[in-house]
Motif scaffolding. Structure first.
Motif, mmCIF file in Angstrom:
data_model
loop_
_atom_site.group_PDB
_atom_site.id
_atom_site.type_symbol
_atom_site.label_atom_id
_atom_site.label_comp_id
_atom_site.label_asym_id
_atom_site.label_seq_id
_atom_site.Cartn_x
_atom_site.Cartn_y
_atom_site.Cartn_z
ATOM 1 N N LEU A 1 0.827 -1.205 0.000
ATOM 2 C CA LEU A 1 0.000 0.000 0.000
ATOM 3 C C LEU A 1 0.862 1.256 0.000
ATOM 4 C CD1 LEU A 1 -2.853 -0.955 2.492
ATOM 5 C CD2 LEU A 1 -3.085 -0.560 0.034
ATOM 6 N N GLU A 2 1.969 1.235 0.752
ATOM 7 C CA GLU A 2 2.866 2.391 0.790
ATOM 8 C C GLU A 2 3.454 2.650 -0.594
ATOM 9 O OE1 GLU A 2 3.305 4.569 3.073
ATOM 10 O OE2 GLU A 2 2.075 3.539 4.566
ATOM 11 N N ALA A 3 3.825 1.589 -1.288
ATOM 12 C CA ALA A 3 4.403 1.749 -2.625
ATOM 13 C C ALA A 3 3.360 2.298 -3.604
ATOM 14 C CB ALA A 3 4.955 0.409 -3.120
ATOM 15 N N LEU A 4 2.132 1.814 -3.502
ATOM 16 C CA LEU A 4 1.052 2.308 -4.357
ATOM 17 C C LEU A 4 0.822 3.803 -4.115
ATOM 18 C CD1 LEU A 4 -2.395 0.567 -4.871
ATOM 19 C CD2 LEU A 4 -2.249 2.992 -4.486
ATOM 20 N N LEU A 5 0.735 4.192 -2.843
ATOM 21 C CA LEU A 5 0.492 5.591 -2.506
ATOM 22 C C LEU A 5 1.687 6.463 -2.866
ATOM 23 C CD1 LEU A 5 -1.347 5.066 0.899
ATOM 24 C CD2 LEU A 5 -2.350 5.869 -1.253
ATOM 25 N N ALA A 6 2.878 5.919 -2.790
ATOM 26 C CA ALA A 6 4.058 6.681 -3.204
ATOM 27 C C ALA A 6 4.011 6.970 -4.700
ATOM 28 C CB ALA A 6 5.331 5.902 -2.845
ATOM 29 N N LEU A 7 3.549 5.992 -5.487
ATOM 30 C CA LEU A 7 3.396 6.201 -6.933
ATOM 31 C C LEU A 7 2.372 7.302 -7.198
ATOM 32 C CD1 LEU A 7 3.654 5.527 -9.932
ATOM 33 C CD2 LEU A 7 2.108 3.582 -9.563
ATOM 34 N N GLU A 8 1.234 7.232 -6.543
ATOM 35 C CA GLU A 8 0.219 8.266 -6.738
ATOM 36 C C GLU A 8 0.734 9.629 -6.296
ATOM 37 O OE1 GLU A 8 -3.826 7.719 -5.654
ATOM 38 O OE2 GLU A 8 -3.837 5.571 -6.105
ATOM 39 N N THR A 9 1.511 9.669 -5.225
ATOM 40 C CA THR A 9 2.037 10.938 -4.729
ATOM 41 C C THR A 9 2.945 11.595 -5.756
ATOM 42 O OG1 THR A 9 1.880 10.195 -2.436
ATOM 43 C CG2 THR A 9 3.365 12.030 -2.888
ATOM 44 N N GLU A 10 3.782 10.811 -6.428
ATOM 45 C CA GLU A 10 4.657 11.379 -7.451
ATOM 46 C C GLU A 10 3.855 11.880 -8.650
ATOM 47 O OE1 GLU A 10 7.872 12.114 -7.066
ATOM 48 O OE2 GLU A 10 7.352 11.476 -5.030
ATOM 49 N N LEU A 11 2.790 11.183 -9.001
ATOM 50 C CA LEU A 11 1.921 11.653 -10.080
ATOM 51 C C LEU A 11 1.193 12.934 -9.654
ATOM 52 C CD1 LEU A 11 0.479 8.187 -11.168
ATOM 53 C CD2 LEU A 11 2.198 9.550 -12.394
ATOM 54 N N ALA A 12 0.757 12.975 -8.403
ATOM 55 C CA ALA A 12 0.087 14.176 -7.893
ATOM 56 C C ALA A 12 1.034 15.361 -7.885
ATOM 57 C CB ALA A 12 -0.444 13.911 -6.486
ATOM 58 N N ARG A 13 2.299 15.142 -7.550
ATOM 59 C CA ARG A 13 3.281 16.226 -7.471
ATOM 60 C C ARG A 13 3.393 16.957 -8.807
ATOM 61 N NH1 ARG A 13 6.514 16.200 -3.339
ATOM 62 N NH2 ARG A 13 6.478 13.908 -3.177
ATOM 63 N N ALA A 14 3.222 16.230 -9.890
ATOM 64 C CA ALA A 14 3.340 16.817 -11.227
ATOM 65 C C ALA A 14 2.001 17.278 -11.790
ATOM 66 C CB ALA A 14 3.974 15.797 -12.171
ATOM 67 N N SER A 15 0.929 17.147 -11.022
ATOM 68 C CA SER A 15 -0.405 17.525 -11.489
ATOM 69 C C SER A 15 -0.697 18.988 -11.168
ATOM 70 C CB SER A 15 -1.470 16.634 -10.827
ATOM 71 O OG SER A 15 -1.283 15.283 -11.174
ATOM 72 N N MET A 16 -1.630 19.566 -11.898
ATOM 73 C CA MET A 16 -2.026 20.955 -11.688
ATOM 74 C C MET A 16 -3.083 21.060 -10.596
ATOM 75 S SD MET A 16 -2.391 22.612 -15.489
ATOM 76 C CE MET A 16 -0.965 23.013 -16.503
ATOM 77 N N THR A 17 -3.139 22.213 -9.953
ATOM 78 C CA THR A 17 -4.212 22.509 -9.009
ATOM 79 C C THR A 17 -5.473 22.878 -9.786
ATOM 80 O OG1 THR A 17 -3.755 24.877 -8.912
ATOM 81 C CG2 THR A 17 -2.494 23.441 -7.413
ATOM 82 N N PRO A 18 -6.647 22.905 -9.133
ATOM 83 C CA PRO A 18 -7.867 23.325 -9.829
ATOM 84 C C PRO A 18 -7.761 24.723 -10.426
ATOM 85 C CG PRO A 18 -8.426 22.237 -7.769
ATOM 86 C CD PRO A 18 -6.937 22.408 -7.771
ATOM 87 N N VAL A 19 -7.106 25.647 -9.728
ATOM 88 C CA VAL A 19 -6.959 27.009 -10.251
ATOM 89 C C VAL A 19 -6.078 27.002 -11.494
ATOM 90 C CG1 VAL A 19 -6.100 29.331 -9.761
ATOM 91 C CG2 VAL A 19 -7.377 28.079 -8.005
ATOM 92 N N GLN A 20 -4.997 26.267 -11.470
ATOM 93 C CA GLN A 20 -4.120 26.197 -12.634
ATOM 94 C C GLN A 20 -4.821 25.585 -13.842
ATOM 95 O OE1 GLN A 20 -1.009 23.919 -10.711
ATOM 96 N NE2 GLN A 20 0.322 25.715 -10.517
ATOM 97 N N ARG A 21 -5.684 24.621 -13.601
ATOM 98 C CA ARG A 21 -6.376 23.958 -14.716
ATOM 99 C C ARG A 21 -7.387 24.863 -15.392
ATOM 100 N NH1 ARG A 21 -6.752 19.582 -11.094
ATOM 101 N NH2 ARG A 21 -9.023 19.731 -10.965
ATOM 102 N N ARG A 22 -7.737 25.978 -14.758
ATOM 103 C CA ARG A 22 -8.699 26.885 -15.377
ATOM 104 C C ARG A 22 -8.074 27.765 -16.457
ATOM 105 N NH1 ARG A 22 -13.592 27.523 -14.437
ATOM 106 N NH2 ARG A 22 -13.588 29.697 -15.149
ATOM 107 N N ASP A 23 -6.774 27.698 -16.620
ATOM 108 C CA ASP A 23 -6.107 28.465 -17.672
ATOM 109 C C ASP A 23 -6.087 27.627 -18.942
ATOM 110 O OD1 ASP A 23 -4.443 29.785 -19.410
ATOM 111 O OD2 ASP A 23 -2.817 30.077 -17.971
ATOM 112 N N PRO A 24 -6.933 27.937 -19.936
ATOM 113 C CA PRO A 24 -7.022 27.068 -21.115
ATOM 114 C C PRO A 24 -5.757 27.065 -21.958
ATOM 115 C CG PRO A 24 -8.320 29.065 -21.447
ATOM 116 C CD PRO A 24 -7.866 29.081 -20.018
ATOM 117 N N ASN A 25 -4.974 28.139 -21.908
ATOM 118 C CA ASN A 25 -3.720 28.139 -22.665
ATOM 119 C C ASN A 25 -2.690 27.231 -22.019
ATOM 120 O OD1 ASN A 25 -3.875 30.072 -25.021
ATOM 121 N ND2 ASN A 25 -4.648 31.391 -23.385
ATOM 122 N N ALA A 26 -2.702 27.154 -20.690
ATOM 123 C CA ALA A 26 -1.744 26.292 -19.991
ATOM 124 C C ALA A 26 -2.021 24.821 -20.251
ATOM 125 C CB ALA A 26 -1.784 26.574 -18.498
ATOM 126 N N THR A 27 -3.265 24.471 -20.540
ATOM 127 C CA THR A 27 -3.626 23.064 -20.767
ATOM 128 C C THR A 27 -3.768 22.732 -22.248
ATOM 129 O OG1 THR A 27 -5.981 23.601 -20.482
ATOM 130 C CG2 THR A 27 -4.771 22.855 -18.532
#
Length: 677
Positions: A214-240
């Motif tokens: 479970l720790e390894a699974l959550l560590a994988l998700e954490t690294e993917l989350a680290r590179a993900s945008m916040t909701p505010v950042q996703r509202r910029d259509p040019n950035a996406t």
């Protein structure tokens, strides 16, 4: 892709603006329970709020949820007839709908089939090696499994006449990316709930999983989350919006076979390029494909597959799904009736599931109102005219920008009620004995249908929302959508006068029109293309006004210590501000039309049309929350709680103060009203 909707919640720098917290609102209502000028939300909804008890199977109660429940009860009876009487299954959609619903009510059959529907996918995951991960991610994307880069076919943001393959972030089991990094009590509770959920799903599928796994699974998700945008950042259509060839993607995010990934998804429709939403996430995904433990990837993919259909599997898995998604995250105490859960599966979130149109076909056969559709269309035109007038006289816009804005408004398409023609569902097989299997087949069929869109132009009349939906939308391609499901009381009533209808559904219409001019929607032109058509000074003036709205809402504190995120909710708040204003102006157009024909505009129960307008508006936004659901909304939602959707916009409308005789200094009268449109 622009797709916003009206539902699924003062700062010191904003000098003189009224401030409400939940305790302050209650105190104001207690001090002056009959005064509309103190707290209009409490004035209209206080008695209802105090008397309403939330059932154990509900996170909220209010106009939206009540109407949705009424529509679902009607559909339950109609679906029972459809299943019991095959002669009623007169179209391809209704035949498939009957089989899908029958498979959902067959609880004994679901228990007997167990995990048969997902067993081949789990076996495929069991056997995957590192080199095969990219292709497997593409294969699972065909089944619309929620993965780190969600592949789908949508309208090209910079060429709204064509479709493109899009890849946007997803694949996180916690509500938002920041939940992997916060350490407050609420976040820790949700993290613990998700960890338990992952364990229950995997063990329920016969997969051995210990704490280290479970720790390894959550560590994988954490690294993917680290590179993900916040909701505010996703509202910029040019950035996406980041077009990439496969070769460019391979160069920019090395370490993953991107061609194998895209080919496994698209098959013969393999495109030369796609639009990438989050390049940083693509780089992180490639790194994790290379470096994360293979066992962590296998557990992650098993969890994503199971999570996607858990509520359609045997009861232990379905219960685990409910307890995390509804219990931990929203505080719901018991599952809703089974028929509601089946309708939600078939119709999807906001009616956008592939077979949702068939559900809408059934709904319209029982509840279609030609009068509602005609009156709604007239209201759209009145409110469009009101927006035209506001743009034309805007003091902060140059004539060049006004001209472009008016062209966009004129070109805006409106889909009202239901589609002109119903989907034939050619090639789709639905079984009356395989609930989870049906979901996977429907998703795969839908993916193939959408891949075929790559070779044809966009049809601006095509619906992507079921007609039974209690919601409304601003959609890509400069369109607004109002399904038949929301053209019902309390939003629309054929027996009600214009004032009530314009205050209720009219404000919804105004909200969706304004979405195409909110901080995100304004960046798209008349065709629906992402293009900067603004003069620089006008854009700066607009942004200064919208920042006032963001600061206003960031000062609202619905729960002690929890404020609204004014930037996360900005698009919806702008649309609430503009929507009610142009709906009110649209009412004046309708009243003038009546007066021109010699019709009177009488008071009703002693209330003027203007008073009835605001009363109707406050009623449609009423809502009562479980505290955990409200916390979830404040943390992750794009909408402000209903109380502030009333208090914010109305207190900045001089027309409201005039209608109810409010004076300067009253809490419902902002001394320096914010006006954008």
């Amino acid at each position: 892709m622009l797709r916003s909707f009206i539902f699924i919640a003062v700062v010191a720098a904003q000098a003189g603006s009224p401030a409400w917290s939940q305790p302050a609102a209650a105190a104001a209502a207690a001090a002056a329970p009959d005064s509309a000028c103190q707290d209009f939300y409490a004035h209209v909804n206080g008695v209802w709020q105090a008397a309403t008890e939330l059932p154990a199977d509900r996170a909220t109660a209010g106009s939206f949820t009540d109407l949705r429940r009424n529509n679902d009860r009607m559909l339950k009876d109609a679906l029972a007839e459809l299943v019991a009487e095959p002669s009623r299954q007169t179209t391809p959609g209704l035949k498939r709908l009957a089989a899908y619903y029958r498979s959902g009510i067959d609880e004994a059959g679901i228990a007997q089939r167990g995990l048969a529907a997902v067993a081949p996918l789990l076996a495929r995951i069991d056997g995957v090696d590192r080199a095969g991960l990219p292709a497997l991610l593409g294969e699972l994307s065909r089944l619309q499994v929620d993965l780190p880069l969600r592949l789908f076919v949508g309208i090209d943001a910079k060429d709204a006449t064509r479709f493109r393959v899009l890849a946007l972030q997803g694949g996180l089991g916690l509500p938002e990316r920041d939940d992997y990094f916060k350490t407050d009590e609420t976040t820790r509770r949700i993290q613990a709930g998700y960890r338990l959920y992952a364990q229950r799903l995997l063990q329920g599928a016969g997969i051995a999983v210990d704490d280290s796994a479970l720790e390894a699974l959550l560590a994988l998700e954490t690294e993917l989350a680290r590179a993900s945008m916040t909701p505010v950042q996703r509202r910029d259509p040019n950035a996406t919006y980041n077009p990439q060839t496969v070769g460019g993607l391979q160069q920019g995010a090395p370490g993953m076979d991107w061609k194998a990934w895209l080919a496994a998804y698209a098959g013969e429709a393999l495109p030369e390029s796609l639009v990438l939403g989050q390049p940083e996430l693509a780089r992180a995904l490639a790194t994790q494909v290379q470096n994360a433990p293979l066992l962590a990837w296998r557990h992650y993919l098993r969890l994503r597959v199971l999570d996607g259909v858990a509520d359609q599997l045997p009861s232990a898995l379905a219960q685990a799904h409910f307890e995390y998604h509804s219990g931990v995250r929203r505080g719901v105490q018991s599952p809703p009736p089974r028929f509601e859960r089946i309708i939600a599966v078939i119709g999807g979130l906001n009616g956008n599931a592939p077979l949702g149109e068939a559900l809408g076909e059934l709904y319209v056969s029982k509840a279609h109102s030609a009068q509602a559709q005609l009156r709604a269309r007239q209201m759209v035109e009145d409110i469009r005219s009101a927006m035209h007038a506001r743009i034309s006289r805007s003091p902060w816009m140059s004539s060049a920008t006004q001209k472009q804005a008016l062209a966009k408004l004129e070109a805006m398409g409106a889909l009202i009620g239901s589609p002109e023609h119903w989907q034939a569902y050619e090639g789709l097989r639905v079984s009356s004995e395989d609930f989870a299997g049906n979901t996977l087949r429907v998703r795969q069929w839908d993916t193939q249908r959408r891949l075929a869109d790559l070779s044809r132009p966009v049809d601006r009349k095509r619906w992507n929302t079921s007609a039974h939906t209690v919601n409304a939308f601003a959609s890509a391609g400069n369109r607004i959508v109002f399904p038949a499901g929301i053209l019902q009381p309390p939003f629309f009533d054929a027996e009600a006068d214009d004032a009530s209808n314009y205050g209720a559904i009219g404000s919804v219409i105004g909200h969706e029109i304004t979405h195409h001019f909110d901080n995100r929607g304004r960046q798209f032109d008349a065709v629906g293309n992402l293009r900067d058509w603004w003069q620089a000074a006008d854009a700066a003036a607009y942004q200064a006004r919208t920042e006032q709205v963001a600061q206003l809402y960031s000062g609202y504190e619905p729960l002690p210590g929890m404020r609204i995120n004014g930037h996360q909710t900005l698009g919806e708040n702008i649309s609430d501000f503009g929507g009610i204003q142009i709906a009110f102006d649209g009412l004046q157009i309708a009243l003038q039309r009546k007066r021109a024909t010699g019709e009177g505009v009488p008071r009703v129960q002693g209330q003027t049309p203007e008073q009835r307008f605001f009363l109707a508006n406050a009623r449609v936004w009423r809502i009562k929350w479980r505290e955990q659901a409200l916390v979830n909304q404040l943390r992750t939602g794009q909408h402000s709680p209903g109380q502030y959707r009333v208090l914010g916009p109305i207190s900045h409308m001089p027309a409201f103060a005039q209608a109810f005789g409010c004076k300067a200094g009253d809490p419902m009268v902002a001394p320096d009203p914010i006006v954008i449109w």
